[in-house]
Design a protein around this motif. Structure first.
Motif, PDB file in Angstrom:
ATOM      1  N   UNK A  95       4.926  14.795   2.258  1.00 43.73           N
ATOM      2  CA  UNK A  95       5.931  15.572   3.010  1.00 43.73           C
ATOM      3  C   UNK A  95       7.330  14.994   2.783  1.00 43.73           C
ATOM      4  N   UNK A  96       7.448  13.681   2.834  1.00 44.91           N
ATOM      5  CA  UNK A  96       8.765  13.052   2.662  1.00 44.91           C
ATOM      6  C   UNK A  96       9.299  13.262   1.245  1.00 44.91           C
ATOM      7  N   UNK A  97       8.416  13.193   0.254  1.00 49.34           N
ATOM      8  CA  UNK A  97       8.842  13.432  -1.124  1.00 49.34           C
ATOM      9  C   UNK A  97       9.343  14.867  -1.272  1.00 49.34           C
ATOM     10  N   UNK A  98       8.577  15.811  -0.733  1.00 47.44           N
ATOM     11  CA  UNK A  98       8.994  17.213  -0.826  1.00 47.44           C
ATOM     12  C   UNK A  98      10.311  17.457  -0.094  1.00 47.44           C
ATOM     13  N   UNK A  99      10.499  16.818   1.050  1.00 46.92           N
ATOM     14  CA  UNK A  99      11.772  16.960   1.770  1.00 46.92           C
ATOM     15  C   UNK A  99      12.925  16.417   0.925  1.00 46.92           C
ATOM     16  N   UNK A 100      12.670  15.291   0.240  1.00 45.60           N
ATOM     17  CA  UNK A 100      13.732  14.729  -0.604  1.00 45.60           C
ATOM     18  C   UNK A 100      14.004  15.622  -1.814  1.00 45.60           C
ATOM     19  N   UNK A 159       0.830  -1.205   0.000  1.00 48.18           N
ATOM     20  CA  UNK A 159       0.000   0.000   0.000  1.00 48.18           C
ATOM     21  C   UNK A 159       0.864   1.255   0.000  1.00 48.18           C
ATOM     22  N   UNK A 160       1.857   1.288   0.865  1.00 49.60           N
ATOM     23  CA  UNK A 160       2.744   2.459   0.936  1.00 49.60           C
ATOM     24  C   UNK A 160       3.521   2.600  -0.372  1.00 49.60           C
ATOM     25  N   UNK A 161       3.975   1.483  -0.925  1.00 51.10           N
ATOM     26  CA  UNK A 161       4.701   1.526  -2.198  1.00 51.10           C
ATOM     27  C   UNK A 161       3.843   2.074  -3.326  1.00 51.10           C
ATOM     28  N   UNK A 162       2.581   1.654  -3.361  1.00 55.91           N
ATOM     29  CA  UNK A 162       1.663   2.159  -4.389  1.00 55.91           C
ATOM     30  C   UNK A 162       1.410   3.652  -4.217  1.00 55.91           C
ATOM     31  N   UNK A 163       1.200   4.074  -2.977  1.00 64.04           N
ATOM     32  CA  UNK A 163       0.981   5.498  -2.712  1.00 64.04           C
ATOM     33  C   UNK A 163       2.215   6.314  -3.087  1.00 64.04           C
ATOM     34  N   UNK A 164       3.388   5.803  -2.748  1.00 60.69           N
ATOM     35  CA  UNK A 164       4.640   6.502  -3.044  1.00 60.69           C
ATOM     36  C   UNK A 164       4.823   6.671  -4.544  1.00 60.69           C
ATOM     37  N   UNK A 165       4.611   5.615  -5.311  1.00 63.83           N
ATOM     38  CA  UNK A 165       4.811   5.726  -6.758  1.00 63.83           C
ATOM     39  C   UNK A 165       3.785   6.665  -7.382  1.00 63.83           C
ATOM     40  N   UNK A 166       2.553   6.672  -6.857  1.00 64.95           N
ATOM     41  CA  UNK A 166       1.522   7.577  -7.372  1.00 64.95           C
ATOM     42  C   UNK A 166       1.885   9.031  -7.063  1.00 64.95           C
ATOM     43  N   UNK A 167       2.324   9.290  -5.843  1.00 57.05           N
ATOM     44  CA  UNK A 167       2.607  10.663  -5.426  1.00 57.05           C
ATOM     45  C   UNK A 167       3.909  11.198  -6.022  1.00 57.05           C
ATOM     46  N   UNK A 168       4.868  10.334  -6.309  1.00 58.23           N
ATOM     47  CA  UNK A 168       6.133  10.784  -6.894  1.00 58.23           C
ATOM     48  C   UNK A 168       5.926  11.428  -8.258  1.00 58.23           C
ATOM     49  N   UNK A 169       4.860  11.042  -8.943  1.00 56.66           N
ATOM     50  CA  UNK A 169       4.590  11.591 -10.274  1.00 56.66           C
ATOM     51  C   UNK A 169       3.960  12.981 -10.216  1.00 56.66           C
ATOM     52  N   UNK A 170       3.559  13.415  -9.038  1.00 51.99           N
ATOM     53  CA  UNK A 170       2.909  14.726  -8.899  1.00 51.99           C
ATOM     54  C   UNK A 170       3.954  15.840  -8.830  1.00 51.99           C
ATOM     55  N   UNK A 171       3.527  17.014  -9.236  1.00 51.72           N
ATOM     56  CA  UNK A 171       4.413  18.184  -9.194  1.00 51.72           C
ATOM     57  C   UNK A 171       4.545  18.677  -7.748  1.00 51.72           C
ATOM     58  N   UNK A 172       5.529  19.537  -7.533  1.00 52.10           N
ATOM     59  CA  UNK A 172       5.724  20.119  -6.203  1.00 52.10           C
ATOM     60  C   UNK A 172       4.472  20.869  -5.747  1.00 52.10           C
ATOM     61  N   UNK A 173       3.866  21.615  -6.649  1.00 51.16           N
ATOM     62  CA  UNK A 173       2.686  22.406  -6.255  1.00 51.16           C
ATOM     63  C   UNK A 173       1.521  21.498  -5.857  1.00 51.16           C
ATOM     64  N   UNK A 174       1.365  20.381  -6.552  1.00 54.37           N
ATOM     65  CA  UNK A 174       0.299  19.438  -6.178  1.00 54.37           C
ATOM     66  C   UNK A 174       0.575  18.818  -4.804  1.00 54.37           C
ATOM     67  N   UNK A 175       1.828  18.466  -4.579  1.00 51.18           N
ATOM     68  CA  UNK A 175       2.201  17.880  -3.284  1.00 51.18           C
ATOM     69  C   UNK A 175       2.052  18.893  -2.157  1.00 51.18           C
ATOM     70  N   UNK A 176       2.442  20.132  -2.420  1.00 54.33           N
ATOM     71  CA  UNK A 176       2.293  21.170  -1.400  1.00 54.33           C
ATOM     72  C   UNK A 176       0.825  21.373  -1.040  1.00 54.33           C
ATOM     73  N   UNK A 177      -0.029  21.299  -2.024  1.00 55.57           N
ATOM     74  CA  UNK A 177      -1.458  21.430  -1.765  1.00 55.57           C
ATOM     75  C   UNK A 177      -1.949  20.295  -0.858  1.00 55.57           C
ATOM     76  N   UNK A 178      -1.465  19.080  -1.113  1.00 58.51           N
ATOM     77  CA  UNK A 178      -1.836  17.942  -0.261  1.00 58.51           C
ATOM     78  C   UNK A 178      -1.368  18.143   1.175  1.00 58.51           C
ATOM     79  N   UNK A 179      -0.139  18.612   1.310  1.00 57.75           N
ATOM     80  CA  UNK A 179       0.462  18.777   2.632  1.00 57.75           C
ATOM     81  C   UNK A 179      -0.211  19.900   3.413  1.00 57.75           C
ATOM     82  N   UNK A 180      -0.505  20.987   2.738  1.00 55.36           N
ATOM     83  CA  UNK A 180      -0.994  22.182   3.430  1.00 55.36           C
ATOM     84  C   UNK A 180      -2.510  22.229   3.577  1.00 55.36           C
ATOM     85  N   UNK A 181      -3.242  21.354   2.921  1.00 51.96           N
ATOM     86  CA  UNK A 181      -4.706  21.359   3.009  1.00 51.96           C
ATOM     87  C   UNK A 181      -5.109  20.832   4.380  1.00 51.96           C
TER      88      UNK A 181
END
Length: 77
Positions: free
Chosen positions: A62-67, A24-46
């Motif tokens: 958050x971990x992807x953005x930190x990396x 499950x975590x692996x699937x979520x990670x691969x899905x989220x890695x394809x998103x842009x920084x702005x999309x990830x920031x929206x997820x984190x800050x919402x």
């Protein structure tokens, strides 16, 4: 059923559940890695109460953005 049979069955169940969670975590990670920084920031800050973003997705984002070089302070703003 003997004691060791019970221990063995519990061990199998625990391993199976751990494997499911890892996938499950692996699937979520691969899905989220394809998103842009702005999309990830929206997820984190919402932080709206009605947000449909799961806490697992938020943590992974958050971990992807930190990396990608973001600091904790940038993610809090």
């Amino acid at each position: 059923m003997g004691f060791w049979d019970t221990v063995f069955d519990l061990g199998k169940k625990a391993l199976s559940e751990g494997t499911k969670q890892t996938k499950d975590v692996g699937n979520r990670l691969s899905k989220l890695k394809r998103k842009s920084d702005s999309e990830l920031l929206k997820l984190v800050k919402d932080s709206s109460w009605a947000s449909t973003v799961e806490s697992k997705d938020r943590s992974i984002a958050r971990q992807i953005l930190k990396s990608r070089g973001y600091t904790d302070e940038q993610l809090r703003k």
